[in-house]
Design a protein around this motif. Structure first.
Motif, PDB file in Angstrom:
ATOM      1  N   GLU A  70       0.837  -1.206   0.000  1.00  0.00           N
ATOM      2  CA  GLU A  70       0.000   0.000   0.000  1.00  0.00           C
ATOM      3  C   GLU A  70       0.875   1.262   0.000  1.00  0.00           C
ATOM      4  O   GLU A  70       0.592   2.232  -0.699  1.00  0.00           O
ATOM      5  CB  GLU A  70      -0.890  -0.032   1.240  1.00  0.00           C
ATOM      6  CG  GLU A  70      -1.924   1.055   1.300  1.00  0.00           C
ATOM      7  CD  GLU A  70      -2.761   0.933   2.566  1.00  0.00           C
ATOM      8  OE1 GLU A  70      -2.941   1.968   3.240  1.00  0.00           O
ATOM      9  OE2 GLU A  70      -3.221  -0.186   2.868  1.00  0.00           O
ATOM     10  N   ALA A  71       1.955   1.236   0.771  1.00  0.00           N
ATOM     11  CA  ALA A  71       2.868   2.376   0.837  1.00  0.00           C
ATOM     12  C   ALA A  71       3.539   2.617  -0.514  1.00  0.00           C
ATOM     13  O   ALA A  71       3.656   3.758  -0.966  1.00  0.00           O
ATOM     14  CB  ALA A  71       3.922   2.149   1.910  1.00  0.00           C
ATOM     15  N   ALA A  72       3.982   1.544  -1.172  1.00  0.00           N
ATOM     16  CA  ALA A  72       4.633   1.672  -2.483  1.00  0.00           C
ATOM     17  C   ALA A  72       3.683   2.286  -3.504  1.00  0.00           C
ATOM     18  O   ALA A  72       4.058   3.193  -4.259  1.00  0.00           O
ATOM     19  CB  ALA A  72       5.112   0.308  -2.960  1.00  0.00           C
ATOM     20  N   GLU A  73       2.444   1.812  -3.530  1.00  0.00           N
ATOM     21  CA  GLU A  73       1.459   2.354  -4.466  1.00  0.00           C
ATOM     22  C   GLU A  73       1.139   3.813  -4.153  1.00  0.00           C
ATOM     23  O   GLU A  73       0.993   4.635  -5.056  1.00  0.00           O
ATOM     24  CB  GLU A  73       0.188   1.503  -4.435  1.00  0.00           C
ATOM     25  CG  GLU A  73       0.403   0.117  -5.023  1.00  0.00           C
ATOM     26  CD  GLU A  73      -0.748  -0.844  -4.745  1.00  0.00           C
ATOM     27  OE1 GLU A  73      -1.705  -0.470  -4.023  1.00  0.00           O
ATOM     28  OE2 GLU A  73      -0.675  -1.980  -5.243  1.00  0.00           O
ATOM     29  N   GLN A  74       1.053   4.138  -2.862  1.00  0.00           N
ATOM     30  CA  GLN A  74       0.769   5.516  -2.451  1.00  0.00           C
ATOM     31  C   GLN A  74       1.921   6.454  -2.824  1.00  0.00           C
ATOM     32  O   GLN A  74       1.693   7.568  -3.290  1.00  0.00           O
ATOM     33  CB  GLN A  74       0.517   5.574  -0.944  1.00  0.00           C
ATOM     34  CG  GLN A  74       0.072   6.926  -0.441  1.00  0.00           C
ATOM     35  CD  GLN A  74      -1.295   7.308  -0.954  1.00  0.00           C
ATOM     36  OE1 GLN A  74      -2.190   6.478  -0.999  1.00  0.00           O
ATOM     37  NE2 GLN A  74      -1.467   8.541  -1.348  1.00  0.00           N
ATOM     38  N   LEU A  75       3.165   6.001  -2.634  1.00  0.00           N
ATOM     39  CA  LEU A  75       4.324   6.815  -2.998  1.00  0.00           C
ATOM     40  C   LEU A  75       4.334   7.106  -4.495  1.00  0.00           C
ATOM     41  O   LEU A  75       4.594   8.233  -4.919  1.00  0.00           O
ATOM     42  CB  LEU A  75       5.623   6.105  -2.587  1.00  0.00           C
ATOM     43  CG  LEU A  75       5.902   6.009  -1.091  1.00  0.00           C
ATOM     44  CD1 LEU A  75       7.043   5.040  -0.825  1.00  0.00           C
ATOM     45  CD2 LEU A  75       6.216   7.378  -0.515  1.00  0.00           C
ATOM     46  N   ALA A  76       4.051   6.088  -5.298  1.00  0.00           N
ATOM     47  CA  ALA A  76       4.024   6.266  -6.752  1.00  0.00           C
ATOM     48  C   ALA A  76       2.901   7.211  -7.156  1.00  0.00           C
ATOM     49  O   ALA A  76       3.090   8.103  -7.988  1.00  0.00           O
ATOM     50  CB  ALA A  76       3.860   4.915  -7.442  1.00  0.00           C
ATOM     51  N   LYS A  77       1.751   7.047  -6.553  1.00  0.00           N
ATOM     52  CA  LYS A  77       0.592   7.881  -6.884  1.00  0.00           C
ATOM     53  C   LYS A  77       0.842   9.341  -6.500  1.00  0.00           C
ATOM     54  O   LYS A  77       0.568  10.259  -7.277  1.00  0.00           O
ATOM     55  CB  LYS A  77      -0.647   7.351  -6.164  1.00  0.00           C
ATOM     56  CG  LYS A  77      -1.904   8.108  -6.451  1.00  0.00           C
ATOM     57  CD  LYS A  77      -3.083   7.486  -5.703  1.00  0.00           C
ATOM     58  CE  LYS A  77      -4.221   8.467  -5.670  1.00  0.00           C
ATOM     59  NZ  LYS A  77      -4.982   8.379  -4.443  1.00  0.00           N
ATOM     60  N   ASP A  78       1.359   9.563  -5.286  1.00  0.00           N
ATOM     61  CA  ASP A  78       1.586  10.926  -4.806  1.00  0.00           C
ATOM     62  C   ASP A  78       2.645  11.662  -5.613  1.00  0.00           C
ATOM     63  O   ASP A  78       2.593  12.876  -5.740  1.00  0.00           O
ATOM     64  CB  ASP A  78       1.992  10.921  -3.332  1.00  0.00           C
ATOM     65  CG  ASP A  78       0.817  10.609  -2.416  1.00  0.00           C
ATOM     66  OD1 ASP A  78      -0.328  10.561  -2.895  1.00  0.00           O
ATOM     67  OD2 ASP A  78       1.057  10.408  -1.206  1.00  0.00           O
ATOM     68  N   SER A  79       3.616  10.936  -6.147  1.00  0.00           N
ATOM     69  CA  SER A  79       4.695  11.583  -6.900  1.00  0.00           C
ATOM     70  C   SER A  79       4.431  11.622  -8.402  1.00  0.00           C
ATOM     71  O   SER A  79       5.060  12.382  -9.116  1.00  0.00           O
ATOM     72  CB  SER A  79       6.018  10.858  -6.648  1.00  0.00           C
ATOM     73  OG  SER A  79       5.955   9.548  -7.154  1.00  0.00           O
ATOM     74  N   GLY A  80       3.522  10.777  -8.881  1.00  0.00           N
ATOM     75  CA  GLY A  80       3.289  10.683 -10.323  1.00  0.00           C
ATOM     76  C   GLY A  80       4.339   9.827 -11.004  1.00  0.00           C
ATOM     77  O   GLY A  80       4.438   9.797 -12.222  1.00  0.00           O
ATOM     78  N   ALA A  81       5.138   9.116 -10.216  1.00  0.00           N
ATOM     79  CA  ALA A  81       6.211   8.285 -10.752  1.00  0.00           C
ATOM     80  C   ALA A  81       5.701   6.869 -11.024  1.00  0.00           C
ATOM     81  O   ALA A  81       4.636   6.480 -10.547  1.00  0.00           O
ATOM     82  CB  ALA A  81       7.368   8.234  -9.760  1.00  0.00           C
ATOM     83  N   ALA A  82       6.498   6.134 -11.767  1.00  0.00           N
ATOM     84  CA  ALA A  82       6.181   4.731 -12.034  1.00  0.00           C
ATOM     85  C   ALA A  82       6.786   3.873 -10.940  1.00  0.00           C
ATOM     86  O   ALA A  82       7.942   4.057 -10.567  1.00  0.00           O
ATOM     87  CB  ALA A  82       6.741   4.319 -13.387  1.00  0.00           C
ATOM     88  N   LEU A  83       6.002   2.946 -10.428  1.00  0.00           N
ATOM     89  CA  LEU A  83       6.490   1.978  -9.456  1.00  0.00           C
ATOM     90  C   LEU A  83       7.208   0.891 -10.238  1.00  0.00           C
ATOM     91  O   LEU A  83       6.593   0.131 -10.968  1.00  0.00           O
ATOM     92  CB  LEU A  83       5.332   1.398  -8.648  1.00  0.00           C
ATOM     93  CG  LEU A  83       5.670   0.285  -7.666  1.00  0.00           C
ATOM     94  CD1 LEU A  83       6.684   0.766  -6.630  1.00  0.00           C
ATOM     95  CD2 LEU A  83       4.407  -0.207  -6.975  1.00  0.00           C
ATOM     96  N   VAL A  84       8.519   0.852 -10.115  1.00  0.00           N
ATOM     97  CA  VAL A  84       9.331  -0.109 -10.858  1.00  0.00           C
ATOM     98  C   VAL A  84       9.411  -1.430 -10.111  1.00  0.00           C
ATOM     99  O   VAL A  84       9.233  -2.494 -10.701  1.00  0.00           O
ATOM    100  CB  VAL A  84      10.758   0.445 -11.107  1.00  0.00           C
ATOM    101  CG1 VAL A  84      11.617  -0.569 -11.824  1.00  0.00           C
ATOM    102  CG2 VAL A  84      10.687   1.746 -11.894  1.00  0.00           C
TER     103      VAL A  84
END
Length: 110
Positions: A70-84
Protein backbone atom coordinates in the motif's frame (compact mmCIF):
# COMPACT_ATOMS: atom_id res chain seq x y z
CA UNK A 1 -2.04 14.87 0.66
CA UNK A 2 -1.86 18.30 -0.99
CA UNK A 3 -4.33 20.14 -3.16
CA UNK A 4 -1.82 20.44 -6.00
CA UNK A 5 -2.77 18.80 -9.26
CA UNK A 6 -1.00 15.45 -9.61
CA UNK A 7 0.77 14.40 -12.79
CA UNK A 8 -0.65 11.32 -14.51
CA UNK A 9 1.23 8.22 -13.47
CA UNK A 10 3.80 6.82 -15.90
CA UNK A 11 3.33 3.37 -17.34
CA UNK A 12 6.22 1.14 -18.36
CA UNK A 13 6.31 -1.96 -20.50
CA UNK A 14 8.04 -5.10 -19.21
CA UNK A 15 11.27 -4.44 -21.14
CA UNK A 16 11.57 -0.93 -19.68
CA UNK A 17 10.72 -2.21 -16.20
CA UNK A 18 13.42 -4.88 -16.42
CA UNK A 19 15.98 -2.31 -17.63
CA UNK A 20 15.17 0.05 -14.73
CA UNK A 21 15.36 -2.78 -12.19
CA UNK A 22 18.88 -3.48 -13.45
CA UNK A 23 19.88 0.17 -13.07
CA UNK A 24 18.22 0.40 -9.67
CA UNK A 25 20.25 -2.46 -8.25
CA UNK A 26 23.18 -0.11 -7.62
CA UNK A 27 21.15 2.87 -6.36
CA UNK A 28 21.26 3.69 -2.66
CA UNK A 29 18.07 4.75 -0.84
CA UNK A 30 17.60 8.51 -0.89
CA UNK A 31 14.27 8.85 0.94
CA UNK A 32 13.22 7.13 4.16
CA UNK A 33 9.65 6.63 5.41
CA UNK A 34 9.47 6.36 9.19
CA UNK A 35 6.76 6.00 11.82
CA UNK A 36 5.02 9.21 10.71
CA UNK A 37 4.20 7.47 7.42
CA UNK A 38 3.87 9.16 4.05
CA UNK A 39 3.80 12.81 5.07
CA UNK A 40 3.92 15.94 2.93
CA UNK A 41 7.64 16.26 3.73
CA UNK A 42 8.35 12.72 2.51
CA UNK A 43 6.49 13.38 -0.75
CA UNK A 44 8.39 16.66 -1.26
CA UNK A 45 11.73 14.95 -0.61
CA UNK A 46 10.78 12.26 -3.10
CA UNK A 47 9.84 14.81 -5.77
CA UNK A 48 13.11 16.69 -5.23
CA UNK A 49 15.11 13.46 -5.56
CA UNK A 50 13.20 12.42 -8.70
CA UNK A 51 13.89 15.79 -10.33
CA UNK A 52 17.63 15.33 -9.92
CA UNK A 53 17.99 11.57 -10.48
CA UNK A 54 14.91 10.14 -12.29
CA UNK A 55 15.41 6.75 -10.55
CA UNK A 56 15.31 6.59 -6.75
CA UNK A 57 14.97 4.07 -3.95
CA UNK A 58 12.71 4.71 -0.98
CA UNK A 59 13.33 2.74 2.21
CA UNK A 60 10.31 1.90 4.35
CA UNK A 61 11.49 1.86 7.94
CA UNK A 62 10.60 -0.83 10.46
CA UNK A 63 8.39 1.68 12.27
CA UNK A 64 6.35 2.51 9.15
CA UNK A 65 2.78 1.53 10.01
CA UNK A 66 1.50 1.51 6.42
CA UNK A 67 1.62 -1.95 4.76
CA UNK A 68 4.51 -2.06 2.30
CA UNK A 69 2.47 -2.75 -0.87
CA UNK A 70 0.00 0.00 0.00
CA UNK A 71 2.87 2.38 0.84
CA UNK A 72 4.63 1.67 -2.48
CA UNK A 73 1.46 2.35 -4.47
CA UNK A 74 0.77 5.52 -2.45
CA UNK A 75 4.32 6.82 -3.00
CA UNK A 76 4.02 6.27 -6.75
CA UNK A 77 0.59 7.88 -6.88
CA UNK A 78 1.59 10.93 -4.81
CA UNK A 79 4.69 11.58 -6.90
CA UNK A 80 3.29 10.68 -10.32
CA UNK A 81 6.21 8.29 -10.75
CA UNK A 82 6.18 4.73 -12.03
CA UNK A 83 6.49 1.98 -9.46
CA UNK A 84 9.33 -0.11 -10.86
CA UNK A 85 9.87 -2.59 -8.04
CA UNK A 86 9.07 -3.45 -4.45
CA UNK A 87 11.48 -5.82 -2.73
CA UNK A 88 11.14 -6.23 1.01
CA UNK A 89 10.83 -2.70 2.32
CA UNK A 90 12.66 -1.08 -0.59
CA UNK A 91 10.66 0.77 -3.27
CA UNK A 92 12.15 1.70 -6.65
CA UNK A 93 10.50 4.65 -8.45
CA UNK A 94 11.13 6.22 -11.86
CA UNK A 95 10.04 9.56 -13.27
CA UNK A 96 11.63 11.02 -16.45
CA UNK A 97 12.86 14.62 -16.36
CA UNK A 98 13.37 16.34 -19.70
CA UNK A 99 15.07 19.28 -17.96
CA UNK A 100 18.12 17.18 -17.08
CA UNK A 101 21.20 17.29 -19.28
CA UNK A 102 20.97 14.79 -22.12
CA UNK A 103 23.83 12.67 -20.74
CA UNK A 104 22.21 12.52 -17.27
CA UNK A 105 18.85 11.21 -18.48
CA UNK A 106 17.88 7.56 -18.51
CA UNK A 107 17.14 6.37 -22.03
CA UNK A 108 14.56 3.60 -21.89
CA UNK A 109 14.41 0.79 -24.44
CA UNK A 110 11.31 0.73 -26.65
Amino acid sequence: MSTKKKKPQITLNSKQNKYLRGLGHHVDPTVYVGKEGISENVVQSMLDALRTRELIKVKLGQNCEVPKKEAAEQLAKDSGAALVQLIGKMVLLYMPNKKLERDQRIVLPK
